[in-house]
Enzyme design. Structure first.
Site, short mmCIF file in Angstrom:
data_model
loop_
_atom_site.label_atom_id
_atom_site.label_comp_id
_atom_site.label_asym_id
_atom_site.label_seq_id
_atom_site.Cartn_x
_atom_site.Cartn_y
_atom_site.Cartn_z
N LYS A 46 -89.11 109.33 -9.90
CA LYS A 46 -87.90 109.68 -10.52
C LYS A 46 -86.93 108.12 -10.23
CE LYS A 46 -87.67 114.14 -10.78
NZ LYS A 46 -87.36 114.94 -12.06
N ASP A 75 -90.18 114.74 -17.11
CA ASP A 75 -88.78 114.31 -17.78
C ASP A 75 -88.68 113.43 -19.03
OD1 ASP A 75 -87.80 115.85 -15.50
OD2 ASP A 75 -86.64 114.12 -14.77
N THR A 139 -91.09 122.43 0.75
CA THR A 139 -91.98 121.30 1.07
C THR A 139 -90.93 119.98 1.04
OG1 THR A 139 -93.24 119.96 -0.15
CG2 THR A 139 -91.78 121.30 -1.64
N THR A 141 -91.69 117.26 -0.09
CA THR A 141 -91.62 116.37 -1.08
C THR A 141 -90.58 116.33 -1.85
OG1 THR A 141 -94.07 116.86 -0.79
CG2 THR A 141 -93.53 115.63 -2.92
N VAL A 201 -98.71 117.77 -4.78
CA VAL A 201 -98.31 116.32 -4.86
C VAL A 201 -98.80 115.84 -3.44
CG1 VAL A 201 -96.15 114.77 -4.68
CG2 VAL A 201 -96.11 116.72 -5.97
N SER A 202 -98.29 116.09 -2.29
CA SER A 202 -98.61 115.43 -1.00
C SER A 202 -100.15 115.77 -0.58
CB SER A 202 -97.59 115.72 0.26
OG SER A 202 -97.59 117.28 0.17
N LYS A 361 -98.27 149.14 8.67
CA LYS A 361 -97.92 150.51 9.39
C LYS A 361 -96.54 150.46 9.70
CE LYS A 361 -98.11 151.77 13.31
NZ LYS A 361 -96.80 152.61 13.51
N CYS A 444 -96.58 152.58 17.90
CA CYS A 444 -97.54 151.38 18.25
C CYS A 444 -98.88 151.39 18.39
CB CYS A 444 -96.82 150.34 19.20
SG CYS A 444 -94.95 150.31 19.07
N1 3NM Z 1 -91.76 120.60 -7.95
P1 3NM Z 1 -96.09 119.25 -2.53
S1 3NM Z 1 -92.03 121.44 -6.00
C1 3NM Z 1 -92.55 118.20 -7.84
O1 3NM Z 1 -90.41 123.60 -7.18
C2 3NM Z 1 -92.22 119.48 -7.27
O2 3NM Z 1 -90.34 122.93 -9.13
C3 3NM Z 1 -91.33 121.37 -7.14
O3 3NM Z 1 -94.90 118.65 -3.65
C4 3NM Z 1 -90.65 122.71 -7.96
O4 3NM Z 1 -97.11 119.63 -3.13
C5 3NM Z 1 -92.54 120.00 -5.90
O5 3NM Z 1 -96.34 117.91 -1.76
C6 3NM Z 1 -92.99 119.04 -4.93
O6 3NM Z 1 -95.44 120.27 -1.72
C7 3NM Z 1 -94.38 119.83 -4.63
MG MG Z 2 -87.59 117.09 -13.76
#
Ligand code: 3NM
Ligand code: MG
Length: 518
Positions: A46, A75, A139, A141, A201-202, A361, A444
């Site tokens: 990005k 994108d 996340t 990320t 990703v991560s 339950k 319970c």
């Molecule tokens: N898009 P990780 S979440 C790039 O929800 C991206 O559209 C997302 O990263 C969406 O696998 C995300 O590290 C990051 O959690 C996901």
């Molecule tokens: Mg996008």
């Protein structure tokens, strides 16, 4: 490669930020990931300028081509055109699908991020090749995620794709890693439709060894989670067939003396332990989550009873659920007072989101509070019904059936008549006695009883749950009818007696008690 043949099973989305990529080289990470089994790559950056984007994309494309894996650009249709890679991935805030398709042509792969059914519908009608469903879990990320949809949200999308017979492929994204990949694949399945893969990703880019991480994920997405092995989702019995299994299940508890690990509330610890002992289980009342790993290894079942929930208690439940899921040992969830307070509503959400629960339950309002649209319902106290709702038998049946279908588990709704189902037939059990409602903790303790049954008889959790209900409620009837029982106080010790006596009678082949089943 024809775009219909693309394998989306392990979809890598790159990230070039130091927080995730570290000091590694992105091309080396992608190549290692491909060696480990990644089947599709999206270059997502990005921040870089167009020139740098094109340069990196070109290098990445040279690599992905060697592995016959498509490269998609996040994108940037212009970058995809410049490097002549296989396509793009567009978000909801990016250029429209129609515009991207016009620029790239029919042969390009175009994926779209969707987080609502409306967006999914638009993407399907607009000719997307695949959808990236998210955000599944919160996340670090991506800090601007709009909707956390959970596994349930993914399942709703798959349900839509299945119902509309769509050919659009699907992956999910957001917080997917080795700890949850196999669970997400399995639990999100709707009407036999599964995700085509997971996007991470991560879990790969931030890994110390991206190749090993990819290998691990490749294996995990193809392996059902440990807890899925004993689920007989198709099972449907006539009531008489279940009754025939009941003695076998009670005997299994007697012989195996399974561990019943209770994370339960302060009010019921003593009576729950006594009930466990008398149905033939070995109780342990252990509320500390760190212990769960060792306890799960002992082959018993866990009861999570939310009766006196606290912030610390909740974290302990979540830890224990993960440990039992990992060990493939069953869990009973008792959402005590789930709709009564905001704290309990949100705790229920977190518990159900934390992993797979084998049996839920609860009474009517508690079960309603566990359903996706029931979370809003207010509840007065821990033993009251849903307010302002007129629930007839048909409605109650559909509530339990829908919840069990969604969760791929067994749901028990207690009341004068109890309803039990695995999402297919709903079985009604009419046994029990009003004294059960006049003594604290008896609801319970039913959870504890069920835990003993499913721990001893994991091959059929539906039948085991019904066996537990019958053992428990018929013992209550027998106790209440005794001459020495004059009310709820004298009922309690007599009830423990009868739980014990039913077990021994069953082991000795005397099944007279079971004739009371209705
Ligand atoms: N898009 P990780 S979440 C790039 O929800 C991206 O559209 C997302 O990263 C969406 O696998 C995300 O590290 C990051 O959690 C996901
Ligand atoms: Mg996008």
């Amino acid at each position: 490669m024809r775009k219909q043949d693309v394998d989306y099973s392990l979809y890598l989305v790159t990230d070039s930020t130091p927080a995730i990529l570290g000091t590694k080289d992105i091309c080396q990470v992608v190549e290692a990931a491909l060696k480990g089994g990644v089947t599709c790559v999206q270059y997502r950056d990005k921040k870089s300028e167009t020139g740098a984007l094109i340069e990196t994309a070109r290098k990445l494309h040279a690599i992905t081509k060697k592995y016959h894996v498509p490269l998609l650009i996040n994108d940037r249709v212009d970058v995809a055109l410049a490097v002549e890679c296989e396509g793009v991935h567009i978000g909801q805030d990016d250029m429209t699908l129609v515009t991207a398709r016009k620029s790239l042509g029919q042969d390009a792969i175009i994926g779209v991020t969707v987080s609502t059914l409306e967006e999914l519908d638009t993407a399907c009608r607009g000719g997307a090749d695949y959808v990236g469903i998210g955000t599944v879990f919160a996340t670090a990320t991506k800090d601007d995620t709009k909707h956390i949809i959970g596994i349930e949200g993914v399942q709703q999308m798959l349900f839509y794709l299945s119902s509309s017979r769509s050919k659009v492929k699907s992956v999910c994204i957001g917080g997917i890693n080795a700890a949850n990949a196999s669970q997400v694949m399995w639990q999100s399945m709707a009407k036999q439709k599964t995700l085509d893969g997971v996007a991470v990703v991560s879990a790969i880019v931030a890994a110390e060894d991206p190749e090993a991480a990819a290998k691990d994920l490749t294996r995990l997405i193809k392996t059902p989670p440990a807890f899925a092995t004993h689920v007989k989702a198709e099972e449907q019995y006539r009531s008489a067939e279940i009754l025939e299994l009941v003695p076998e299940i009670i005997r299994a508890v007697h012989e195996k003396k399974p561990l019943s690990h209770n994370m339960t509330n302060l009010v019921v610890q003593n009576i729950a332990a006594n009930v466990a002992l008398n149905v033939g289980a070995s109780p342990i009342m252990a509320n500390y989550g760190e212990e769960a790993k060792d306890l799960a290894a002992l082959g018993g079942a866990l009861v999570v009873n939310m009766g006196t929930v606290t912030p610390e208690g909740l974290e302990n439940y979540l830890k224990a659920i993960k440990a039992y899921n990992k060990a493939g040992q069953p869990i009973v969830y008792d959402p005590v007072g789930a709709g009564a307070t905001e704290v309990r509503r949100s705790a229920t959400k977190r518990i159900l989101g934390a992993g797979y629960i084998d049996v839920i339950k609860g009474n009517q309002s508690e079960i309603v509070s566990c359903t996706p649209d029931g979370a809003q319902l207010q509840q007065r106290g821990v033993d009251s019904g849903p307010t302002g709702t007129d629930y007839n038998v048909a409605k109650l049946s559909s509530v339990v059936r829908d919840l069990a279908t969604l969760r791929k588990n067994v749901v028990v709704m207690t009341g004068t008549t109890d309803y039990v189902t695995n999402g297919k037939t709903v079985y009604a059990v009419g046994n029990g006695h009003e004294y059960l409602g006049m003594v604290t903790g008896t609801g319970c303790c039913l959870g504890t009883t069920i835990s003993a049954m499913i721990a001893a008889y994991p091959q059929d959790k539906l039948a085991a749950t019904i066996a537990g209900l019958l053992h428990y409620e018929i013992a209550a009837e027998l106790a209440a009818e005794r001459d020495d029982v004059r009310g709820p106080g004298t009922f309690v010790p007599a009830f423990l007696d009868e739980l014990y006596r039913i077990r021994l009678a069953t082991v000795q082949g005397d099944l007279a008690w079971l004739k009371r089943a209705n």
